[in-house]
Write a protein that holds these residues in place. Structure first.
Motif, PDB file in Angstrom:
ATOM      1  N   ILE A 115      67.912  31.962  44.781  1.00 21.85           N
ATOM      2  CA  ILE A 115      66.535  32.411  45.045  1.00 21.85           C
ATOM      3  C   ILE A 115      66.284  33.657  44.206  1.00 21.85           C
ATOM      4  O   ILE A 115      66.879  34.713  44.435  1.00 21.85           O
ATOM      5  N   THR A 116      65.412  33.527  43.219  1.00 20.54           N
ATOM      6  CA  THR A 116      65.214  34.592  42.238  1.00 20.54           C
ATOM      7  C   THR A 116      63.910  35.367  42.408  1.00 20.54           C
ATOM      8  O   THR A 116      63.774  36.458  41.865  1.00 20.54           O
ATOM      9  N   SER A 209      67.102  27.364  46.367  1.00 18.67           N
ATOM     10  CA  SER A 209      65.832  27.572  45.674  1.00 18.67           C
ATOM     11  C   SER A 209      64.931  26.359  45.857  1.00 18.67           C
ATOM     12  O   SER A 209      65.397  25.248  46.135  1.00 18.67           O
TER      13      SER A 209
END
Length: 258
Positions: A115-116, A209
């Motif tokens: 998760i960016t 993600s």
């Protein structure tokens, strides 16, 4: 907002930087909390090797970058080495587990894989704190920086909930297992529904993600996948929204003593 303004907003403030090789080594030797270290990819030598060794010992990510990246910090005499001071205080996973167990509580952890988006991370942390999550587990690499934007989005939650940064999520799962903590994976293709998962027991929940989901090798070592039941045929939920749904189900089960 134009691209230059976006760059300036993303650039860390100068008072959060440690500039130069000797100063970075000193910070590492003193055990200072660092978010990451940037090294120009073309520099080598004993000092650089020492920085890498100390960074590994302290589980601090090292990014090899072109010199233009460091020049963009707008500081002088960086010697090809700049460290960013962490905005949060990272905790040791085993110490957090032991602390929770000693209090007589059932551990509840949240693990973030790939998760960016810092806004998602901030929103997740906010809900995690409200739902009684004991710690958020993140990898050294492949996750958004816990910077000022993330902290602002979290309304300060990132400074209040324990954050455990680990060298490998796979190893973290092993550590959770050794402490009797079951690891659940959020996966939209799973057969079991969220409401049928026993989250009142010692548990860790893995969130992947939105585009790639959970890394396949990590998924394999998890104990049980589950899905959020939905009406209709829609691709997926925003990861922070999905985390909120899952964590409130965990909170409900724990309050009801299910």
């Amino acid at each position: 907002m134009n691209f230059r303004n976006q760059q300036q907003k993303a650039r860390p403030k100068k008072n959060t930087l440690i500039v130069g090789r000797s100063k970075v080594i000193e910070a590492l030797q003193q055990g200072k909390q660092l978010e990451r270290i940037y090294l120009v990819s073309t520099i080598h030598g004993d000092v650089i090797d020492e920085i890498k060794r100390l960074a590994t010992d302290n589980q601090i990510p090292v990014n090899k970058v072109p010199v233009e990246k460091l020049n963009g910090f707008n500081v002088s005499n960086h010697e090809g080495c700049i460290a960013v001071i962490s905005k949060v205080q990272y905790q040791d996973l085993q110490q957090v587990i032991s602390y929770v167990v000693d209090k007589g509580e059932a551990p509840l952890f949240l693990m973030l894989d790939g998760i960016t988006d810092v806004r998602n991370i901030g929103a997740i942390a906010r809900t995690a704190l409200c739902c009684g999550v004991h710690a958020i587990i993140i990898p050294e690499k492949g996750v958004g920086a816990l910077n000022e934007d993330a902290i602002a989005t979290s309304a300060g939650a990132l400074e209040k909930v324990a954050i455990c940064r680990v060298s490998s999520l796979m190893k973290a799962v092993d550590e959770l297992h050794m402490n009797g903590i079951k690891v659940f994976a959020s996966d939209m293709t799973a057969e079991k529904n969220l409401f049928d998962v026993q989250l009142h027991e010692p548990a860790a929940i893995v969130m992947g993600s939105e585009d790639k989901g959970i890394y396949p090798a990590l998924m394999k070592v998890c104990d049980e996948p589950f899905k959020i039941p939905m009406k209709g045929n829609f691709e997926s939920l925003n990861v922070s929204v999905a985390a909120g749904m899952i964590l409130y189900e965990a909170l409900k089960q724990r309050m009801q003593g299910k």
